[in-house]
Motif scaffolding. Structure first.
Motif, short mmCIF file in Angstrom:
data_model
loop_
_atom_site.label_atom_id
_atom_site.label_comp_id
_atom_site.label_asym_id
_atom_site.label_seq_id
_atom_site.Cartn_x
_atom_site.Cartn_y
_atom_site.Cartn_z
N LEU A 121 46.80 68.74 52.10
CA LEU A 121 46.17 67.75 51.71
C LEU A 121 44.83 68.08 52.48
CD1 LEU A 121 48.19 64.42 51.73
CD2 LEU A 121 47.12 65.23 50.03
N SER A 170 47.48 69.34 40.88
CA SER A 170 46.18 68.15 41.58
C SER A 170 46.01 68.35 42.97
CB SER A 170 45.01 67.89 40.88
OG SER A 170 45.38 68.40 39.24
N ASP A 171 47.09 67.59 43.16
CA ASP A 171 47.14 66.75 44.56
C ASP A 171 47.32 67.33 45.88
OD1 ASP A 171 50.14 67.49 44.36
OD2 ASP A 171 50.28 65.02 43.63
N SER A 216 42.70 67.79 35.95
CA SER A 216 43.35 67.66 36.55
C SER A 216 42.41 66.89 37.12
CB SER A 216 43.39 69.16 38.18
OG SER A 216 43.86 70.25 36.92
N TRP A 219 43.41 63.43 36.64
CA TRP A 219 44.30 63.19 37.26
C TRP A 219 44.63 62.83 38.07
CZ3 TRP A 219 48.14 64.13 41.00
CH2 TRP A 219 49.03 63.55 40.64
N LEU A 220 43.59 63.52 39.64
CA LEU A 220 44.06 63.34 41.11
C LEU A 220 42.84 61.65 41.27
CD1 LEU A 220 44.45 64.44 43.68
CD2 LEU A 220 42.18 65.29 42.97
N GLY A 224 47.43 60.22 40.49
CA GLY A 224 47.30 61.12 41.82
C GLY A 224 46.80 59.79 42.98
N THR A 225 45.29 59.10 43.60
CA THR A 225 45.22 59.20 44.14
C THR A 225 45.84 57.73 44.80
OG1 THR A 225 42.65 59.72 43.81
CG2 THR A 225 43.25 57.70 45.48
N TRP A 227 49.47 57.62 43.92
CA TRP A 227 50.32 57.85 44.57
C TRP A 227 50.22 58.50 46.00
CZ3 TRP A 227 52.33 61.92 47.35
CH2 TRP A 227 53.48 62.41 47.12
N VAL A 228 48.95 58.75 46.76
CA VAL A 228 49.25 58.96 47.55
C VAL A 228 49.08 57.92 48.42
CG1 VAL A 228 47.71 60.55 49.69
CG2 VAL A 228 48.01 61.18 47.48
#
Length: 283
Positions: A121, A170-171, A216, A219-220, A224-225, A227-228
């Motif tokens: 990360l 992307s993540d 990408s 999605w992030l 994606g955000t 998800w984190v």
């Protein structure tokens, strides 16, 4: 004669996140399944995004054993390191039970050590180092238990693929298609050495074009955000405390104590597993 039965256990990595096909995920395990025999293996993917070692032990493993697998992959542990409840003793005990149950049933066991999420990360050093220490602890346990149970073990925590951005989604936490194919190819090579994989190795080259940079980033910034955040929310307060402790030790020149403490915890966790259970006294 039925096709070889391959059951995959784990989290989002094994679920296939980062390797989209249609409306779902494919991933390294599905790619590997195509090369296990002359005919496609009977493949079942029981991995679930966000799973921890407890989930594998309590939910996925019983379902897997009920299928009578010939090959079982157990790739898990990163989500444990991202929780405030992280306990290397508990992780070791759960993995020991899972590995033992799979091998006692006669299945070939696949395992892997994994890169630490803090480095992937790009977190600041004071925050990345505690996560790296946790992942090293998990990897040390996986290494030791893999040797104990004769697992086919992949060293996925090292190598040039970690710094090759073309391998990653992307993540930054999950491989993209090329990265998933890399894992499948490497597992296939290990299985072929043992005469287990007799089919054609998966291609290392992507089947689909890589996502555009704009796609990408979109999605992030959205999924994606989220998800984190879902994975790390309960860890954040503790991680900040760990970061402060990390900086304090670095200022004093005593950072080695943290590494020694982590190594001692791993040794104690593994030693506890080697102690036979006490048998009840005869009546």
């Amino acid at each position: 004669m039925r096709p070889m039965r391959f059951v995959a256990l784990g989290d989002s990595l094994t679920e296939g996140v980062g390797d989209p096909v249609g409306d779902g995920w494919r991933g390294w395990a599905a790619l590997l399944a195509t090369g296990l025999g002359q005919e496609c293996a009977d493949f079942r993917n029981l991995a679930v995004s966000g799973a921890q070692t407890r989930d594998v032990l309590e939910r996925q493993m019983p379902a897997a054993l009920a299928l009578g697998p010939d090959v079982v992959s157990v790739v898990i542990g990163v989500n444990d390191t991202l929780r405030c409840t992280f306990d290397i003793h508990a992780v070791a005990a759960r993995l020991d039970k899972v590995y033992a149950a799979c091998t006692e049933q006669g299945a070939v066991l696949l395992t892997a050590c994994l890169p630490d999420p803090g480095a992937m990360l790009g977190l600041p050093g004071a925050l990345a180092r505690p996560l790296a220490r946790r992942q090293r602890a998990v990897n040390a346990v996986v290494h030791a238990l893999s040797a104990r149970y004769g697992a086919v073990h992949l060293h996925a925590a090292e190598g040039a693929w970690l710094t090759d951005r073309a391998m990653w989604s992307s993540d930054r936490l999950h491989p993209g298609e090329r990265g998933h194919r890399q894992l499948a190819v490497r597992f296939h090579a290990l299985l072929a050495q043992r005469g287990i994989a007799t089919g054609t190795a998966p291609s290392p080259e992507p089947e689909f074009p890589a996502p555009t940079r704009s796609a990408s980033l979109l999605w992030l910034a959205t999924a994606g955000t989220g998800w984190v955040v879902r994975r790390c929310t309960d860890l954040l307060p503790q991680l900040l405390t760990l970061g402060v402790d990390e900086m304090r030790h670095r200022a004093r020149g005593t950072s080695a104590r943290l590494d020694l403490r982590a190594s001692a915890a791993v040794s104690a966790a593994l030693a506890a597993l080697s102690v036979p259970e006490q048998q009840p006294d005869a009546a």
